[in-house]
Write an enzyme that holds these catalytic residues in place. Structure first.
Site, PDB file in Angstrom:
ATOM      1  N   GLY A   9      -9.334  44.320  34.964  1.00 19.36           N
ATOM      2  CA  GLY A   9      -8.393  43.844  33.955  1.00 19.36           C
ATOM      3  C   GLY A   9      -7.024  44.490  34.053  1.00 19.36           C
ATOM      4  O   GLY A   9      -6.008  43.876  33.707  1.00 19.36           O
TER       5      GLY A   9
ATOM      6  N   GLU B 174      11.121  31.008  53.579  1.00 15.60           N
ATOM      7  CA  GLU B 174      11.275  31.235  55.026  1.00 15.60           C
ATOM      8  C   GLU B 174      10.233  30.481  55.843  1.00 15.60           C
ATOM      9  O   GLU B 174       9.734  30.978  56.838  1.00 15.60           O
ATOM     10  CB  GLU B 174      11.226  32.730  55.354  1.00 15.60           C
ATOM     11  CG  GLU B 174      12.367  33.542  54.787  1.00 15.60           C
ATOM     12  CD  GLU B 174      13.710  33.173  55.379  1.00 15.60           C
ATOM     13  OE1 GLU B 174      13.776  32.854  56.581  1.00 15.60           O
ATOM     14  OE2 GLU B 174      14.693  33.197  54.627  1.00 15.60           O
ATOM     15  N   GLY B 175       9.887  29.293  55.407  1.00  8.34           N
ATOM     16  CA  GLY B 175       8.912  28.471  56.123  1.00  8.34           C
ATOM     17  C   GLY B 175       7.540  28.600  55.511  1.00  8.34           C
ATOM     18  O   GLY B 175       6.917  29.656  55.596  1.00  8.34           O
TER      19      GLY B 175
END
Length: 124
Positions: free
Chosen positions: A81, A104-105
């Site tokens: 958690g 970036e791709g």
């Protein structure tokens, strides 16, 4: 962060680092980080030597970005958690890692670059 935390966090009277499930997560994360590093170094070595490196750079980017997301997700699992609480760094790691698959791709674009290079390399 996850390895350190696993030594500190106790469950059932022992550090969670003693649990096989946590050990497997840490081993997988470390393996993916090292593989990412090696793929990146390979692409850099090819570039430095003046060889074609587009496919290898795309492989490194694809694998490293997906490995980062995987590792951040596994770190959240180790933290439990607390992995969602801004008091701990792993929630930020996940957000930072996830975006690497997009900018970036995207991963899909990297796969297209890799597949294109492979098909060209093995064309009849």
């Amino acid at each position: 962060a996850a390895a350190t935390y696993s030594h500190e966090r106790k469950a059932f009277g022992a550090p969670i680092s003693s649990l096989q499930a946590i050990q497997f997560k840490l081993a997988d994360m470390a393996s993916k980080v090292e593989a990412s590093r090696l793929l990146t170094w390979r692409a850099a070595q090819l570039k430095d030597s003046g060889e074609e490196y587009g496919k290898e750079a795309a492989m490194a980017k694809l694998f490293a970005s997906e490995a980062a997301t995987y590792c951040a997700h596994q770190a959240i699992q180790v933290y439990g958690g607390y992995g969602y609480v801004t008091d701990f760094p792993v929630e930020r790691y996940y957000r930072d890692a996830r975006i690497t698959e997009i900018y970036e791709g995207t991963s899909e674009v990297q796969r297209l670059v890799i597949a294109g290079a492979i098909l060209k390399e093995y064309a009849p």
